[in-house]
Design a protein around this motif. Structure first.
Motif, PDB file in Angstrom:
ATOM      1  N   ALA A  41       5.567  -3.576  -3.935  1.00  0.00           N
ATOM      2  CA  ALA A  41       4.234  -2.979  -3.760  1.00  0.00           C
ATOM      3  C   ALA A  41       3.226  -3.888  -4.461  1.00  0.00           C
ATOM      4  N   THR A  42       1.953  -3.594  -4.297  1.00  0.00           N
ATOM      5  CA  THR A  42       0.940  -4.347  -5.036  1.00  0.00           C
ATOM      6  C   THR A  42       0.648  -3.610  -6.346  1.00  0.00           C
ATOM      7  N   GLN A  56      -1.405  -0.567  -5.746  1.00  0.00           N
ATOM      8  CA  GLN A  56      -0.648   0.597  -5.264  1.00  0.00           C
ATOM      9  C   GLN A  56       0.086   1.288  -6.412  1.00  0.00           C
ATOM     10  N   GLN A  91      -8.021  -4.972   4.361  1.00  0.00           N
ATOM     11  CA  GLN A  91      -6.619  -5.051   3.936  1.00  0.00           C
ATOM     12  C   GLN A  91      -6.375  -4.162   2.708  1.00  0.00           C
ATOM     13  N   ARG A  92      -7.316  -4.244   1.742  1.00  0.00           N
ATOM     14  CA  ARG A  92      -7.161  -3.442   0.514  1.00  0.00           C
ATOM     15  C   ARG A  92      -7.344  -1.947   0.807  1.00  0.00           C
ATOM     16  N   LYS A 148      -6.387  -0.413   3.477  1.00  0.00           N
ATOM     17  CA  LYS A 148      -5.109   0.063   4.023  1.00  0.00           C
ATOM     18  C   LYS A 148      -4.062   0.153   2.900  1.00  0.00           C
ATOM     19  N   GLU A 149      -4.047  -0.904   2.086  1.00  0.00           N
ATOM     20  CA  GLU A 149      -3.085  -0.969   0.975  1.00  0.00           C
ATOM     21  C   GLU A 149      -3.257   0.250   0.047  1.00  0.00           C
ATOM     22  N   ASN A 150      -4.499   0.588  -0.251  1.00  0.00           N
ATOM     23  CA  ASN A 150      -4.766   1.694  -1.171  1.00  0.00           C
ATOM     24  C   ASN A 150      -4.301   3.034  -0.585  1.00  0.00           C
ATOM     25  N   ASP A 181      -1.953   3.457   1.484  1.00  0.00           N
ATOM     26  CA  ASP A 181      -0.483   3.421   1.583  1.00  0.00           C
ATOM     27  C   ASP A 181       0.200   3.492   0.216  1.00  0.00           C
ATOM     28  N   ASN A 182      -0.348   4.223  -0.717  1.00  0.00           N
ATOM     29  CA  ASN A 182       0.241   4.177  -2.077  1.00  0.00           C
ATOM     30  C   ASN A 182       1.391   5.166  -2.263  1.00  0.00           C
TER      31      ASN A 182
END
Ligand SMILES: NC(=O)c1ccc[n+]([C@@H]2O[C@H](COP(=O)([O-])OP(=O)(O)OC[C@H]3O[C@@H](n4cnc5c(N)ncnc54)[C@H](OP(=O)(O)O)[C@@H]3O)[C@@H](O)[C@H]2O)c1
Length: 322
Positions: A255-256, A259, A280-281, A283-285, A287-288
């Protein structure tokens, strides 16, 4: 499309565990940002009159509604009563002004932004007054005698009239929450506060649990949000997004670090509202919640606590009851 789990508020309404923060989103991009976030799966939008972009956010929402991407009842919209509207007679007009800007009939949640009553500013004179009014020596911050119990009574009126399905508070300390509970006829649904690993707020978590008040964390990335403001606190501690403790845990979960910081809250049932202007961020956020931290990992992150509060609006130079 990414999606996010929800939690049930005391009222029975469902609220997403991850939403989009709208503070510092410039007016010229706010409509696109809200529209794109809804398209990406966001179903909670955290706005405020003070963010001075509610009209534009409403335009983005309207586009998503018109295109049939969502129905109004599928989006949880939050707004906040600004400090200059604490006098009971100003609460409903302020709420109605925000509703009109968003272009909606009701808010899912309306919060008292801060327990700091400032002198009233007529929106016709200055639509977004922020912290200051004109004084004899230029702009100054001035309080007024509007106690929270009267403001809360007017918030309850907004609730009774159907303008806000839930009402709550932000930036309240536990003593104020306990006091509020003593007289509130409508239960405060949510407390929104600063919370990140440098400011774990365990005492507030315990108080909210005891009173069944749902917690919503802001500034989940700690100092990150405050760098663009050149806030001194943003330079005091290292970035949470690059810290070894967080990076090692992120690597284990593929994960990042962002996240992991968000999951540290959502896994404990706390809603997060990260702001990002980057697709991108964004979506990433959202998807935590696709992985779970171990108890040891949650503890290792909580052990970073420095009791370090960054947002200290009440530190502004204030002319008490001037
Ligand atoms: N009630 C209150 O008094 C209060 C106070 C503060 C905030 N809030 C609410 O809480 C929301 C969130 O808090 P916040 O705006 O302070 O800060 P935040 O969401 O913790 O941080 C935002 C910053 O982090 C960056 N970022 C976002 N996602 C990232 C990622 N995945 N990786 C790396 N960097 C990332 C953003 O840059 P990019 O945009 O470039 O991605 C921006 O610089 C606000 O927008 C507002 O709705 C409420």
């Amino acid at each position: 499309m990414a999606s996010t789990p929800t939690v049930k508020l005391a009222s029975g309404d469902a609220m997403p565990l991850t939403g989009l923060g709208l503070w510092k989103v410039p007016r010229d991009v706010a409509a696109d940002q809200v529209y794109n976030a809804i398209k990406a799966g966001y179903r909670l939008l955290d706005g405020a009159a003070d963010y001075a972009n509610e009209k534009e956010c409403g335009q983005g929402l309207a586009r998503a509604l018109k295109e049939g991407i969502v129905k109004r009842e599928e989006v949880f919209i939050v707004s906040k009563l600004w400090n200059t509207n604490h006098a009971a007679k100003h609460v409903e007009p302020a709420c109605r002004k925000s509703l009109s800007d968003w272009g909606v009939e009701y808010f899912d949640l309306y919060l008292i932004h801060m327990p700091i009553p400032l002198a009233y500013v007529d929106p016709a004179v200055r639509e977004f007054p922020g912290w200051t009014v004109s004084g004899k020596d230029g702009d100054e911050t001035r309080t007024e005698r509007s106690p929270v119990h009267l403001t809360w009574g007017a918030m309850e009126e907004c609730h009774a009239k159907g303008l806000a399905r839930n009402i709550g508070v932000s930036n309240f300390v536990s003593a104020l929450i306990i006091d509020l509970i003593c007289y509130a006829k409508v239960h405060p649904a949510v407390l929104q506060i600063e919370m990140h690993p440098y400011f774990v707020q365990q005492g507030m978590i315990d108080v909210c649990k005891a009173y069944n008040i749902h917690m919503m964390a802001y500034s989940s990335f700690g100092p990150q949000s405050w760098i663009e403001l050149d806030h001194p606190a943003s330079k005091t501690l290292p970035s949470l997004l690059t810290l070894d403790t967080v990076a090692d845990i992120a690597a284990k979960h593929k994960a990042t670090t962002a996240q992991v910081l968000l999951r540290w809250a959502t896994q404990r049932g706390i809603t997060v509202i990260p702001k990002s202007s980057n697709p991108q961020r964004l979506k990433e956020n959202l998807d935590n919640s696709t992985f779970d931290l171990t108890e040891d990992e949650i503890k290792a992150i909580s052990d970073l606590d420095r009791k370090f509060r960054i947002a200290a609006g009440s530190d502004a130079k204030i002319n008490i009851f001037a």
